[in-house]
Design an enzyme around this catalytic site. Structure first.
Site, PDB file in Angstrom:
ATOM      1  N   ASN A 190      -9.987  -0.783   0.021  1.00 56.00           N
ATOM      2  CA  ASN A 190      -8.522  -0.730  -0.327  1.00 56.00           C
ATOM      3  C   ASN A 190      -7.891  -1.239  -1.544  1.00 56.00           C
ATOM      4  O   ASN A 190      -7.877  -2.432  -1.695  1.00 56.00           O
ATOM      5  CB  ASN A 190      -8.041  -1.313   1.062  1.00 56.00           C
TER       6      ASN A 190
ATOM      7  N   CYS B  76       0.891  -1.181   0.057  1.00 60.68           N
ATOM      8  CA  CYS B  76       0.086   0.065   0.054  1.00 60.68           C
ATOM      9  C   CYS B  76       0.765   1.329  -0.092  1.00 60.68           C
ATOM     10  O   CYS B  76       0.336   2.281  -0.450  1.00 60.68           O
ATOM     11  CB  CYS B  76      -0.808  -0.187   0.933  1.00 60.68           C
TER      12      CYS B  76
ATOM     13  N   HIS C  49      -3.641   6.966   2.596  1.00 62.63           N
ATOM     14  CA  HIS C  49      -4.114   5.564   1.910  1.00 62.63           C
ATOM     15  C   HIS C  49      -5.511   5.166   2.503  1.00 62.63           C
ATOM     16  O   HIS C  49      -5.695   5.285   3.878  1.00 62.63           O
ATOM     17  CB  HIS C  49      -3.081   4.675   2.621  1.00 62.63           C
TER      18      HIS C  49
HETATM   19  N1  COA Z   1     -18.187  -9.396   8.736  1.00 60.87           N
HETATM   20  C1  COA Z   1     -18.815  -9.615  10.082  1.00 60.87           C
HETATM   21  N2  COA Z   1     -17.909  -9.882  11.019  1.00 60.87           N
HETATM   22  C2  COA Z   1     -16.703  -9.765  10.914  1.00 60.87           C
HETATM   23  C3  COA Z   1     -15.908  -9.711   9.702  1.00 60.87           C
HETATM   24  C4  COA Z   1     -17.099  -9.532   8.672  1.00 60.87           C
HETATM   25  N3  COA Z   1     -16.539  -9.141   7.302  1.00 60.87           N
HETATM   26  N4  COA Z   1     -14.696  -9.898   9.872  1.00 60.87           N
HETATM   27  C5  COA Z   1     -14.391 -10.176  11.081  1.00 60.87           C
HETATM   28  N5  COA Z   1     -15.679 -10.085  11.720  1.00 60.87           N
HETATM   29  C6  COA Z   1     -16.001 -10.467  13.271  1.00 60.87           C
HETATM   30  C7  COA Z   1     -14.883 -11.479  13.660  1.00 60.87           C
HETATM   31  O1  COA Z   1     -14.663 -12.556  13.458  1.00 60.87           O
HETATM   32  C8  COA Z   1     -14.526 -10.977  15.123  1.00 60.87           C
HETATM   33  O2  COA Z   1     -15.325 -11.850  15.419  1.00 60.87           O
HETATM   34  P1  COA Z   1     -15.237 -12.477  17.237  1.00 60.87           P
HETATM   35  O3  COA Z   1     -15.379 -11.508  18.169  1.00 60.87           O
HETATM   36  O4  COA Z   1     -16.467 -13.264  17.414  1.00 60.87           O
HETATM   37  O5  COA Z   1     -14.062 -13.128  16.990  1.00 60.87           O
HETATM   38  C9  COA Z   1     -15.080  -9.555  15.054  1.00 60.87           C
HETATM   39  O6  COA Z   1     -15.789  -9.355  13.825  1.00 60.87           O
HETATM   40  C10 COA Z   1     -13.923  -8.482  15.345  1.00 60.87           C
HETATM   41  O7  COA Z   1     -12.921  -8.994  14.552  1.00 60.87           O
HETATM   42  P2  COA Z   1     -11.596  -8.115  14.486  1.00 60.87           P
HETATM   43  O8  COA Z   1     -10.879  -8.437  13.506  1.00 60.87           O
HETATM   44  O9  COA Z   1     -11.170  -7.598  15.933  1.00 60.87           O
HETATM   45  O10 COA Z   1     -12.249  -6.687  13.813  1.00 60.87           O
HETATM   46  P3  COA Z   1     -11.614  -5.353  13.619  1.00 60.87           P
HETATM   47  O11 COA Z   1     -12.686  -4.133  14.493  1.00 60.87           O
HETATM   48  O12 COA Z   1     -10.065  -5.211  13.829  1.00 60.87           O
HETATM   49  O13 COA Z   1     -11.780  -5.016  12.128  1.00 60.87           O
HETATM   50  C11 COA Z   1     -10.545  -4.861  10.021  1.00 60.87           C
HETATM   51  C12 COA Z   1     -11.297  -5.628  11.252  1.00 60.87           C
HETATM   52  C13 COA Z   1      -9.805  -5.956   9.036  1.00 60.87           C
HETATM   53  C14 COA Z   1     -11.762  -4.181   9.302  1.00 60.87           C
HETATM   54  C15 COA Z   1      -9.357  -4.072  10.916  1.00 60.87           C
HETATM   55  O14 COA Z   1      -8.619  -4.818  11.651  1.00 60.87           O
HETATM   56  C16 COA Z   1      -8.683  -3.459   9.961  1.00 60.87           C
HETATM   57  O15 COA Z   1      -8.813  -2.500   9.056  1.00 60.87           O
HETATM   58  N6  COA Z   1      -7.417  -3.768   9.905  1.00 60.87           N
HETATM   59  C17 COA Z   1      -6.148  -2.994   9.183  1.00 60.87           C
HETATM   60  C18 COA Z   1      -6.224  -3.224   7.770  1.00 60.87           C
HETATM   61  C19 COA Z   1      -4.948  -2.434   7.277  1.00 60.87           C
HETATM   62  O16 COA Z   1      -4.863  -1.280   7.680  1.00 60.87           O
HETATM   63  N7  COA Z   1      -4.223  -3.063   6.516  1.00 60.87           N
HETATM   64  C20 COA Z   1      -2.776  -2.363   6.042  1.00 60.87           C
HETATM   65  C21 COA Z   1      -2.948  -2.151   4.653  1.00 60.87           C
HETATM   66  S1  COA Z   1      -3.396  -3.481   3.567  1.00 60.87           S
END
Ligand code: COA
Length: 326
Positions: free
Chosen positions: A283, A113, A253
């Site tokens: 993204n 990214c 980004h």
């Molecule tokens: N729909 C519904 N529930 C979902 C889901 C989806 N698409 N994806 C994950 N969940 C659930 C998980 O299973 C978890 O459930 P649990 O609590 O029962 O285990 C819950 O949601 C929370 O998951 P978590 O991973 O802690 O969520 P989050 O708030 O961290 O959000 C992202 C997930 C991926 C959106 C977030 O972490 C993110 O944006 N990360 C950074 C990505 C990034 O910057 N990448 C760098 C550039 S590539």
């Protein structure tokens, strides 16, 4: 002082739209969850026949036309991508062929990214040392072809697209004032694609184990991204002796709206000075900054002499920023 200046931009995203409601029909997720956790409403998905170089070509043509430049005048092409046409040759070389830019040197860089800002940093250095005069840099991804559509933690996040910019020497006050590029390989396993390389050469087993898809530890990545980007933007302003209030537009980004809001808050920049289009594209990795920059310009959000701050964070880990006076 000699520096590089962006003299034209272009962007291209595939016509096919995949909304959160469409994804609800494929996996166990909801529009409400995706919107609340990421800010994404829809993303663009390349057609089966469309490949990375095709998207790069469309974006490049727009930039070249805007500057009225013949591709033969381009002396350097840098393509930032982690989803190239093939492991080799570089997508930049394939783009060179499509553009018939036969006088150019062409190569890819892999910084996920952060790739477009890395490319901008490299181009800026080459221009400052008089090595090249008309540089085409492109950020492009077709990550949809590398997504595990049964993994709800990754497939909802990414989209396809391309953005291009032409960089030329400038003796004036306007241009790229500074670029800042960083890496931390010790955290490579936060976001990666294991299959198909020397570590896991393609075999029936690697395919059965779904190793040819993006893996991400989302929550850990989120925390590192917020902390790293906050420090990065503060440092970028400090190096340039600028106060946050002097920034006309922050172009972050587009990985997660919550990360964007946290970074803007740390700087004390109001959200009306932050460019956001994650709702439309998700993204798009290396393409995210140049698409946003192109849209901001075409929407009249950037004027001469404005200070524009770009920042990105991605796999590697890599992170990068650039301060531009328009
Ligand atoms: N729909 C519904 N529930 C979902 C889901 C989806 N698409 N994806 C994950 N969940 C659930 C998980 O299973 C978890 O459930 P649990 O609590 O029962 O285990 C819950 O949601 C929370 O998951 P978590 O991973 O802690 O969520 P989050 O708030 O961290 O959000 C992202 C997930 C991926 C959106 C977030 O972490 C993110 O944006 N990360 C950074 C990505 C990034 O910057 N990448 C760098 C550039 S590539």
């Amino acid at each position: 002082m000699l520096r590089a200046k962006i003299t034209a931009t272009g962007s291209y995203t595939p016509e096919r739209i995949l909304s959160n409601q469409d994804i609800e029909k494929i996996i166990d997720t909801s529009d409400a969850w995706i919107t609340e956790r990421t800010g994404i409403k829809e993303r663009r998905i390349a057609y089966e026949s469309q490949i990375t170089s095709d998207l790069a070509y469309e974006a490049s043509l727009i930039a070249l036309k805007e500057r009225n430049i013949d591709p033969l005048e381009i002396d350097l092409i840098i393509v930032a991508t982690v989803s190239g046409d093939m492991p080799f040759p570089s997508t930049a070389c394939i783009l060179q062929k499509l553009l018939k830019a036969k006088n150019a040197v062409a190569f890819d860089i892999n910084a996920a990214c952060s790739g477009f800002i890395y490319a901008m940093s490299i181009a800026n250095s080459f221009i400052k040392t008089h090595s090249f005069k008309k540089v085409l840099i492109v950020g492009v991804e077709v990550l949809s072809k590398f997504l595990d559509w049964s993994d709800r933690t990754t497939c909802i996040l990414f989209g396809d697209g391309a953005g291009a910019a032409i960089l030329e020497p400038s003796e004036s006050e306007s241009g790229i004032l500074s670029t800042h590029i960083y890496s931390d390989g010790s955290l490579w396993d936060l976001i990666y694609l294991p299959g198909g390389g020397a570590k896991h050469p393609t075999s029936h087993q690697t395919v059965d184990n779904r190793l040819h898809y993006i893996k991400m530890k989302g929550n850990e990545t989120f925390k590192v991204a917020v902390k790293t980007l906050e420090n990065l933007v503060v440092e970028t302003l400090k190096v340039n002796n600028l106060e946050p209030a002097q920034i006309s537009l922050l172009i972050p980004h587009q990985a997660n709206l919550r990360i964007i809001i946290a970074t803007a808050k740390r700087l004390g920049i109001p959200m009306n000075k932050v460019f956001v289009n994650i709702d439309k594209y998700g993204n798009t990795s290396a393409a995210s900054i140049p698409i946003a920059l192109d849209e901001a310009l075409k929407q009249g959000k950037i004027k001469k002499d404005d200070y524009i701050l770009l920042e990105a964070f991605g796999a590697g880990l890599t992170w990068a920023s650039a301060l531009i006076r328009w």
